[in-house]
Design a protein around this motif. Structure first.
Motif, PDB file in Angstrom:
ATOM      1  N   PHE A   1      -3.657  40.754 -24.870  1.00 47.71           N
ATOM      2  CA  PHE A   1      -4.709  41.505 -24.184  1.00 47.71           C
ATOM      3  C   PHE A   1      -5.880  40.605 -23.804  1.00 47.71           C
ATOM      4  O   PHE A   1      -6.918  41.094 -23.361  1.00 47.71           O
ATOM      5  CB  PHE A   1      -5.220  42.639 -25.083  1.00 47.71           C
ATOM      6  CG  PHE A   1      -4.159  43.619 -25.494  1.00 47.71           C
ATOM      7  CD1 PHE A   1      -3.331  44.210 -24.546  1.00 47.71           C
ATOM      8  CD2 PHE A   1      -3.985  43.957 -26.824  1.00 47.71           C
ATOM      9  CE1 PHE A   1      -2.357  45.124 -24.928  1.00 47.71           C
ATOM     10  CE2 PHE A   1      -3.007  44.879 -27.204  1.00 47.71           C
ATOM     11  CZ  PHE A   1      -2.191  45.452 -26.250  1.00 47.71           C
ATOM     12  N   GLU A   2      -5.692  39.291 -23.979  1.00 50.26           N
ATOM     13  CA  GLU A   2      -6.814  38.359 -23.841  1.00 50.26           C
ATOM     14  C   GLU A   2      -6.630  37.314 -22.752  1.00 50.26           C
ATOM     15  O   GLU A   2      -7.448  36.402 -22.636  1.00 50.26           O
ATOM     16  CB  GLU A   2      -7.048  37.677 -25.192  1.00 50.26           C
ATOM     17  CG  GLU A   2      -7.369  38.653 -26.306  1.00 50.26           C
ATOM     18  CD  GLU A   2      -7.157  38.081 -27.681  1.00 50.26           C
ATOM     19  OE1 GLU A   2      -8.079  37.397 -28.168  1.00 50.26           O
ATOM     20  OE2 GLU A   2      -6.082  38.304 -28.270  1.00 50.26           O
TER      21      GLU A   2
ATOM     22  N   GLU B   1      -7.220  48.615 -34.356  1.00 50.34           N
ATOM     23  CA  GLU B   1      -8.236  49.650 -34.518  1.00 50.34           C
ATOM     24  C   GLU B   1      -9.001  49.925 -33.216  1.00 50.34           C
ATOM     25  O   GLU B   1      -9.388  51.059 -32.948  1.00 50.34           O
ATOM     26  CB  GLU B   1      -9.225  49.240 -35.615  1.00 50.34           C
ATOM     27  CG  GLU B   1      -8.586  49.032 -36.986  1.00 50.34           C
ATOM     28  CD  GLU B   1      -7.997  50.316 -37.550  1.00 50.34           C
ATOM     29  OE1 GLU B   1      -8.486  51.414 -37.198  1.00 50.34           O
ATOM     30  OE2 GLU B   1      -7.025  50.216 -38.344  1.00 50.34           O
ATOM     31  N   ASP B   2      -9.216  48.880 -32.438  1.00 51.68           N
ATOM     32  CA  ASP B   2      -9.993  48.997 -31.204  1.00 51.68           C
ATOM     33  C   ASP B   2      -9.060  48.762 -30.022  1.00 51.68           C
ATOM     34  O   ASP B   2      -8.978  47.661 -29.474  1.00 51.68           O
ATOM     35  CB  ASP B   2     -11.130  47.968 -31.228  1.00 51.68           C
ATOM     36  CG  ASP B   2     -12.054  48.106 -30.028  1.00 51.68           C
ATOM     37  OD1 ASP B   2     -12.016  49.167 -29.369  1.00 51.68           O
ATOM     38  OD2 ASP B   2     -12.807  47.147 -29.742  1.00 51.68           O
ATOM     39  N   GLN B   3      -8.341  49.799 -29.637  1.00 48.83           N
ATOM     40  CA  GLN B   3      -7.298  49.648 -28.624  1.00 48.83           C
ATOM     41  C   GLN B   3      -7.885  49.512 -27.217  1.00 48.83           C
ATOM     42  O   GLN B   3      -8.865  50.189 -26.881  1.00 48.83           O
ATOM     43  CB  GLN B   3      -6.353  50.856 -28.670  1.00 48.83           C
ATOM     44  CG  GLN B   3      -5.548  50.892 -29.944  1.00 48.83           C
ATOM     45  CD  GLN B   3      -5.335  52.295 -30.480  1.00 48.83           C
ATOM     46  OE1 GLN B   3      -5.869  53.252 -29.958  1.00 48.83           O
ATOM     47  NE2 GLN B   3      -4.569  52.404 -31.543  1.00 48.83           N
ATOM     48  N   PRO B   4      -7.291  48.646 -26.397  1.00 53.69           N
ATOM     49  CA  PRO B   4      -7.775  48.490 -25.027  1.00 53.69           C
ATOM     50  C   PRO B   4      -7.574  49.783 -24.229  1.00 53.69           C
ATOM     51  O   PRO B   4      -6.694  50.601 -24.542  1.00 53.69           O
ATOM     52  CB  PRO B   4      -6.893  47.370 -24.458  1.00 53.69           C
ATOM     53  CG  PRO B   4      -6.227  46.745 -25.625  1.00 53.69           C
ATOM     54  CD  PRO B   4      -6.144  47.781 -26.689  1.00 53.69           C
ATOM     55  N   THR B   5      -8.367  49.941 -23.195  1.00 53.28           N
ATOM     56  CA  THR B   5      -8.201  51.104 -22.325  1.00 53.28           C
ATOM     57  C   THR B   5      -6.956  50.937 -21.466  1.00 53.28           C
ATOM     58  O   THR B   5      -6.437  49.819 -21.295  1.00 53.28           O
ATOM     59  CB  THR B   5      -9.422  51.282 -21.413  1.00 53.28           C
ATOM     60  OG1 THR B   5      -9.461  50.183 -20.481  1.00 53.28           O
ATOM     61  CG2 THR B   5     -10.706  51.336 -22.214  1.00 53.28           C
ATOM     62  N   ALA B   6      -6.506  52.038 -20.895  1.00 52.01           N
ATOM     63  CA  ALA B   6      -5.339  51.984 -20.018  1.00 52.01           C
ATOM     64  C   ALA B   6      -5.609  51.068 -18.828  1.00 52.01           C
ATOM     65  O   ALA B   6      -4.738  50.284 -18.421  1.00 52.01           O
ATOM     66  CB  ALA B   6      -4.969  53.384 -19.556  1.00 52.01           C
ATOM     67  N   ASP B   7      -6.796  51.142 -18.256  1.00 49.59           N
ATOM     68  CA  ASP B   7      -7.122  50.294 -17.108  1.00 49.59           C
ATOM     69  C   ASP B   7      -7.083  48.815 -17.488  1.00 49.59           C
ATOM     70  O   ASP B   7      -6.595  47.982 -16.701  1.00 49.59           O
ATOM     71  CB  ASP B   7      -8.506  50.654 -16.558  1.00 49.59           C
ATOM     72  CG  ASP B   7      -8.522  51.985 -15.808  1.00 49.59           C
ATOM     73  OD1 ASP B   7      -7.428  52.463 -15.439  1.00 49.59           O
ATOM     74  OD2 ASP B   7      -9.616  52.533 -15.600  1.00 49.59           O
TER      75      ASP B   7
ATOM     76  N   THR C   1      -7.493  42.786 -34.120  1.00 51.35           N
ATOM     77  CA  THR C   1      -8.555  43.784 -34.002  1.00 51.35           C
ATOM     78  C   THR C   1      -8.161  44.948 -33.104  1.00 51.35           C
ATOM     79  O   THR C   1      -8.764  46.024 -33.169  1.00 51.35           O
ATOM     80  CB  THR C   1      -9.841  43.140 -33.460  1.00 51.35           C
ATOM     81  OG1 THR C   1      -9.572  42.557 -32.175  1.00 51.35           O
ATOM     82  CG2 THR C   1     -10.344  42.055 -34.411  1.00 51.35           C
ATOM     83  N   TYR C   2      -7.128  44.729 -32.270  1.00 53.81           N
ATOM     84  CA  TYR C   2      -6.701  45.788 -31.351  1.00 53.81           C
ATOM     85  C   TYR C   2      -5.930  46.898 -32.065  1.00 53.81           C
ATOM     86  O   TYR C   2      -5.651  47.941 -31.465  1.00 53.81           O
ATOM     87  CB  TYR C   2      -5.842  45.204 -30.222  1.00 53.81           C
ATOM     88  CG  TYR C   2      -6.612  44.232 -29.361  1.00 53.81           C
ATOM     89  CD1 TYR C   2      -7.556  44.685 -28.437  1.00 53.81           C
ATOM     90  CD2 TYR C   2      -6.407  42.863 -29.478  1.00 53.81           C
ATOM     91  CE1 TYR C   2      -8.274  43.787 -27.656  1.00 53.81           C
ATOM     92  CE2 TYR C   2      -7.117  41.958 -28.699  1.00 53.81           C
ATOM     93  CZ  TYR C   2      -8.045  42.432 -27.795  1.00 53.81           C
ATOM     94  OH  TYR C   2      -8.760  41.552 -27.020  1.00 53.81           O
TER      95      TYR C   2
END
Length: 258
Positions: A117-118, A153-159, A150-151
């Motif tokens: 995601f990075e 708990e803090d999941q990225p948005t769909a966008d 960390t994702y």
């Protein structure tokens, strides 16, 4: 002497209470034992549910250590997907060794990419293309879409995810001439894949029960266990992931690269 009715009632009540306590204790013991057996891969309910599918395979990474592919392939397996890359720069340290060994067996073999995601999706696609040959007859690459670090708990948005996933898919299709398969946990599927990407085969992780995708879509590959043990590897990870394909071996082979 015949006890008074109240005494008989009290005795009966104590007896019923003892029976209930013993029954509860026995049930708790059975549940704990079952939990231990499941946790250690001795008992796994999905093994029964997955037995109706004839085409089985594994997915592996460097955690399985050195793999004797001849031994592993002899365990009634049809396919293997091997971790190749992660993000835009990391390559699994055993990928080249595993790829060389697996492709010498009768297994249908493919590679998988752990999506980050990075970093941009186009960079991740380029990294995968640089590490995994587009060899005819090998299975299409897999995009592993799941949470980490960390994702969790803090999941990225769909966008945010689609902005990475879309160019990653496009880059794979362009380089390999085939659509990737997307592996996802149930949570990731619901957040990012449900009602989208209708032409992409789905590999769903569901290790507690048979999968049913929330949008009614059919899965292509099902990871039914992450607690199996097979001869043929000696890594720090004692377990190996087990999967089934929803079709025949010939149908799986038909997905291979031209």
């Amino acid at each position: 002497m015949t006890p008074a009715p109240s005494a008989r009632w009290r005795g009966s009540r104590r007896s019923a209470l003892r029976t209930a306590l013993w029954t509860t204790a026995a049930a708790v013991t059975v549940l704990v034992l079952l939990g231990v057996l499941v946790a250690n891969g001795v008992v796994w309910p999905n093994r029964i549910l997955s037995a109706r599918y004839d085409v089985r395979g594994v997915d592996v990474a460097h955690y399985q250590g050195a793999i004797d592919w001849d031994v592993l392939a002899a365990q009634d397996l049809d396919f293997a997907w091997i971790k190749a890359t992660e993000g835009s720069s990391h390559t699994d340290p055993r990928f080249a060794e595993n790829w060389a060994g697996a492709t010498k067996t009768d297994l249908l073999v493919g590679a998988y990419h752990f999506m980050s995601f990075e970093s941009p999706g186009a960079d991740q696609a380029a990294h995968l293309a640089a590490e995994v040959p587009a060899t005819p007859g090998t299975l299409p690459p897999v995009i592993d879409l799941e949470f980490y670090g960390t994702y969790l708990e803090d999941q990225p948005t769909a966008d945010e995810v689609h902005a990475i996933l879309d160019p990653l898919i496009a880059g794979i299709e362009e380089h390999y001439g085939a659509a990737p398969i997307v592996y996802a946990t149930t949570e990731a599927y619901d957040l990012y894949l449900a009602d989208r990407y209708p032409d992409l085969p789905i590999w769903i992780r569901s290790v507690a029960w048979a999968p049913q995708l929330s949008d009614g879509r059919a899965w292509t590959v099902w990871q039914y266990s992450n607690r199996d043990r097979l001869p043929g590897y000696d890594g720090v990870e004692p377990y190996i992931d087990m999967n089934v394909f929803a079709g025949t071996r010939e149908q799986l082979a038909a997905l291979a690269l031209d």
